[in-house]
Design an enzyme around this catalytic site. Structure first.
Site: not given
Length: 566
Positions: A6, A68, A145, A168
């Site tokens: 992850d 990211k 994800e 999420d």
């Protein structure tokens, strides 16, 4: 051995499927979460993880976080005298996770399943794959994800037909996916989200309130990177305190003066109202694209550390008129799912076969021209060939025709996005093909798009009148130059890296130095004394004494500021 990773905005984790279950891999500090932070020590050595994050407020010019969010862009971050792209910084995090896995497993690791936000576009996915390659990993699959979270929830083991929504909300990205399970098949019905919405944005709400409260003292130094990082760290701590309590104090020391802000849960929710409102539109779109109503869902699954916030949970409860499920650990769900997918990839006997289908998160198409009112030619209009949330692998075609008399060439620009004008979408490439001269509209062209489970896009353009054909496989420019990739990998590998066994000491020292800057007066002097004592023990190089001194230092810091958090 295939590992599951992850790669998060705030924290990253690695897991493995072994002996019939998921094992989360601890890092050198014994934690399963590694902060997605990269920095340089004072001697130029590379820091990855907690030690780097602890130095963010004291050495912002030598620390990088939240990179990211910029995957797939040309944004560069300067650390010391060198600049790094987001994928290179991500590669350094991945390389550390790879090293942790190898230390834990006692064998080399060369393959990985890496998770990405469901709403990542093609450039962002390719940048993530390239980051894995730079870290020395063969990326077996990029797994969305929310799909990983669904695997962690265990819906791959359910027998009855069910529908779930995965909500999420991580540190920097927000994904919503609607999934359906039937007869051993997990099908993603729809995915949507916002790649620029996460816990970091809720921190900014508190930062803005702090600056407004102490406008003269703090806003005058708005350009200061050191002040900005201190405010962000204080906001993160206050937000986490509001997760378990109704009130929190945000404190920042700047220029030998401590500034505070008392925040109540009610005031925080009011200030964050615009962000909470932004959570609703992706949910509405996902249900609409999936052809479902809220009542059709068996459960709403919360994933991501930011879903711990009571304000978020209350918002989700209001949306659906019922409480969401918190059965899976919000920080571990995605890595657990990645490890399960790694086990499926290695065809582990303990995992029954499960078929997983995913969807294309964005529409794919070409730019076209059309005649507007009065015959005026309007160009740059987006014509989708594969619509968003089409189940992949998918192949779709569309017929186009020439627009001008005697036209000899047609140039198709390839785009990804939802906007009507291609200028607002992501350009992926172009295909040019020759056509025989004829009157406008007499020559047709068949344009076929194919999209596979790993996000590979292939475009095939055919002129039926001449059987002329052009094909294009979308690759990123950096993917075409293998020697360049090898050279970049060699440069990253050559960086001076602190040994794993020194991570705990460096992280403790970095935290102590941050505390020294945060406090004033007698407390600051006390922290300075603690640092000197610990550095003296380090100079002695006795591992047992160092371990004991580090525990004493951390305990003293916990008394001053509370336990450290990931």
């Amino acid at each position: 051995m295939i590992i599951g990773i992850d790669l998060g905005t705030t924290n990253s984790a690695v897991g493995v499927w072994r002996e019939g279950k998921v094992e989360l891999v601890p890092n050198s500090l014994g934690a399963t979460l590694t902060p997605s932070a990269v920095g340089l020590d004072d001697d130029g050595a590379l820091l990855v993880g907690l030690a780097a994050r602890e130095r963010r407020s004291t050495h912002p010019h030598l620390t990088a976080t939240t990179f990211k969010r910029y995957m797939g862009t040309t944004r560069a971050t300067k650390l010391g005298d060198k600049s790094y792209s987001p994928e290179e910084l991500s590669a350094l995090v991945l390389a550390r996770l790879k090293a942790d896995a190898e230390a834990y497993l006692g064998e080399p690791v060369r393959e990985a399943v890496i998770t990405v936000p469901a709403y990542f576009n093609d450039k962002q996915r390719k940048a993530t794959r390239r980051a894995g390659e730079l870290a020395g990993l063969k990326v077996e699959r990029l797994l969305n994800e929310p799909t990983a979270a669904a695997l962690a929830y265990g819906i791959h083991e359910l027998a009855d037909e069910s529908r779930f929504l995965v909500f999420d909300l991580g540190g920097g990205t927000f994904d919503v996916s609607v999934l359906e399970i039937f007869e051993g098949v997990i099908e993603v019905r729809a995915s949507t989200g916002d790649n620029r919405l996460g816990g970091e944005d809720f921190n900014k709400v508190l930062v803005d309130r702090m600056r407004a409260e102490h406008r003269e003292a703090l806003s005058a130094d708005a350009p200061s990177e050191a002040l900005a990082t201190r405010l962000e760290a204080a906001a993160e701590k206050a937000r986490r305190a509001l997760t378990v309590g109704d009130r929190a104090e945000m404190a920042v020391t700047w220029k030998d003066q401590t500034y505070t802000l008392d925040v109540t849960a009610e005031a925080f929710e009011a200030a964050a109202a615009p962000l909470l409102a932004k959570l609703k539109e992706p949910v509405t779109r996902a249900l609409r694209d999936g052809g479902l109503r809220p009542d059709d869902l068996k459960e709403i699954i919360l994933v991501g550390g930011a879903t711990r916030m009571p304000v978020v949970r209350r918002t989700v409860t209001r949306m659906f008129g019922r409480f969401p499920s918190t059965a899976v650990h919000p920080d571990e769900a995605v890595v657990i799912g990645a490890a399960i997918q790694a086990g499926l990839k290695s065809r582990d006997a303990a995992l029954k076969d499960v078929v997983m289908t995913d969807v294309c998160p964005y529409s794919l198409g070409v730019d076209v021209a059309e005649h507007g009112p009065g015959g005026m030619l309007r160009t740059g209009i987006f014509s989708p060939v594969i619509e968003r949330n089409t189940v992949v692998p998918a192949s779709r075609s569309k017929i186009f025709s020439t627009m001008q008399n005697g036209q000899r060439k047609v140039l198709f620009g390839i785009y990804q996005g939802e906007a009507r004008m291609v200028s607002e979408n992501v350009r992926l490439g172009e295909v040019e093909i020759s056509v025989p001269p004829a009157r406008a509209g007499e020559i047709s062209l068949e344009c076929r798009f194919s999209y596979d489970i790993n996000g590979l896009i292939e475009i095939d353009v055919l002129v039926p009148q001449t059987n002329e054909r052009r094909q294009l496989v979308i690759v990123d420019e950096d993917d075409r130059d293998a020697p360049d990739l090898e050279a970049r990998r060699a440069v990253l590998a050559a960086l001076k890296v602190n040994p794993r066994d020194a991570d705990a000491n460096r992280a403790a020292l970095a935290r102590a130095q941050r505390c020294y800057e945060m406090f004033l007066g007698e407390v600051r002097e006390h922290v300075g004394m603690l640092i000197s004592q610990f550095e003296g023990v380090l100079d002695g190089q006795d591992p047992r004494q160092i371990d004991a001194a580090r525990q004493q230092l951390l305990a003293a810091l916990d008394e001053l500021e509370g336990e450290s958090f990931l």
